[in-house]
Design an enzyme around this catalytic site. Structure first.
Site, PDB file in Angstrom:
ATOM      1  N   LYS A   1     130.037  63.058 142.315  1.00 40.83           N
ATOM      2  CA  LYS A   1     128.918  63.083 143.272  1.00 40.83           C
ATOM      3  C   LYS A   1     129.429  63.405 144.672  1.00 40.83           C
ATOM      4  CE  LYS A   1     126.460  59.210 144.485  1.00 40.83           C
ATOM      5  NZ  LYS A   1     126.697  59.108 145.933  1.00 40.83           N
TER       6      LYS A   1
ATOM      7  N   GLU B   1     118.501  59.365 148.756  1.00 36.58           N
ATOM      8  CA  GLU B   1     118.600  58.005 149.328  1.00 36.58           C
ATOM      9  C   GLU B   1     117.747  57.883 150.591  1.00 36.58           C
ATOM     10  OE1 GLU B   1     122.606  56.535 149.675  1.00 36.58           O
ATOM     11  OE2 GLU B   1     121.976  54.754 150.795  1.00 36.58           O
TER      12      GLU B   1
HETATM   13  O1  KIV Z   1     128.051  54.724 146.909  1.00 37.87           O
HETATM   14  C1  KIV Z   1     126.991  54.390 146.341  1.00 37.87           C
HETATM   15  O2  KIV Z   1     126.854  53.301 145.789  1.00 37.87           O
HETATM   16  C2  KIV Z   1     125.896  55.340 146.342  1.00 37.87           C
HETATM   17  C3  KIV Z   1     124.542  54.827 145.959  1.00 37.87           C
HETATM   18  C4  KIV Z   1     123.994  54.004 147.042  1.00 37.87           C
HETATM   19  C5  KIV Z   1     123.612  55.926 145.563  1.00 37.87           C
HETATM   20  O3  KIV Z   1     126.065  56.468 146.673  1.00 37.87           O
END
Ligand code: KIV
Length: 269
Positions: free
Chosen positions: A117, A186
């Site tokens: 991600k 988010e």
């Molecule tokens: O780092 C994380 O936990 C996240 C979530 C808040 C989506 O990116």
């Protein structure tokens, strides 16, 4: 035992979106909690760089390193069962294509990541294209991007005005076209999240983005009520009134699947 049919995959998530089945995602940072999530039926485990704030006591996610992410991802991977394992690229680990490829290699080979991600919009298109072409599944992250906290000046709702909303939608389309297979949104207004979700073919997982998305994610320690206040309005303590961590996670899974989380007052207009 996990069978090939049970295993959650990237195409499997796309099929869930197409079938209108809500996707349940939750963070975990170690094997003990990953086991709890897997037993509760969570679909996607996110090893978020939130671990820097939640576990390690940093003020932001910026000090989190690739070493931290590999270490925690590997622990989660050992106990993740059928869950799809998504792991965050830490701050500036995707600053250019070569750095991003090197980081993805470590997260996948040593950390057991099945998808990485990345926080950022259309400026990431060359990097997402490159990773996707090399066979690395990519999840985008738009709206509030905690790694940009110093630029945006705090953790607050994003894209409230029409121009910022249009830019976010364009960024989402650009990431999808570049090859992203999933998107996290988010802290954005409910109607914008609904618009982005309807516009994309890939699944959209929301956190503070309202109910009209394809799935929900929360930070595990928020869900358990053990992060210090103040909490954003979308945080619900699922442990309150329940006897165990396992019961709390099961309640979250059922609330997301049943459409009772998030409820009125747990999103932004
Ligand atoms: O780092 C994380 O936990 C996240 C979530 C808040 C989506 O990116």
């Amino acid at each position: 035992m996990t069978t090939a049919q049970d295993k959650v995959t990237v195409p499997g998530l796309a099929a869930m979106k197409a079938a209108g089945r809500r996707i349940v995602c939750l963070t975990a940072y170690d094997a003990a909690f990953a086991r709890v999530l897997a037993a509760a039926g969570v679909d996607v485990v996110l090893v978020g760089d939130s671990l820097g704030m939640v576990l390690l006591g940093f003020e932001t996610t910026i000090p989190v390193t690739l070493e931290h992410m590999v270490h925690h991802a590997a622990a989660v991977s050992r106990a993740a069962g059928r869950m799809l394992r998504v792991v965050d690229m830490p701050f500036l680990a995707h600053a250019d294509v070569a750095t991003a490829v090197a980081a993805a290699r470590r997260l996948m080979q040593e950390g057991g990541a099945e998808m990485v991600k990345l926080e950022g919009g259309s400026e990431l298109v060359p990097i997402v294209e490159h990773l996707a072409a090399l066979g690395v599944p990519v999840c985008g992250h738009l709206g509030l991007q905690p790694q940009s906290v110093h630029r945006i000046g705090g953790y607050r709702v994003q894209a409230r005005d029409p121009e910022a909303g249009a830019k976010l939608l364009a960024d989402a389309r650009a990431l999808e076209a570049a090859g992203a297979g999933l998107l996290v949104l988010e802290c954005v207004p409910r109607r914008l999240a609904a618009e982005v979700t309807a516009a994309l073919h890939i699944p959209v997982i929301g956190i503070g983005a309202g109910p009209d998305v394809d799935g929900q994610v929360l930070v595990l320690h928020d869900l358990l009520g053990i992060t210090p206040p103040p909490h954003p309005r979308f945080v619900r303590d699922f442990l309150r009134g329940r006897g165990s961590v396992q019961d709390a996670v099961v309640a979250y899974v059922e609330a997301v699947r049943g459409g009772t989380y998030p409820a009125e007052g747990e999103w932004y207009a």
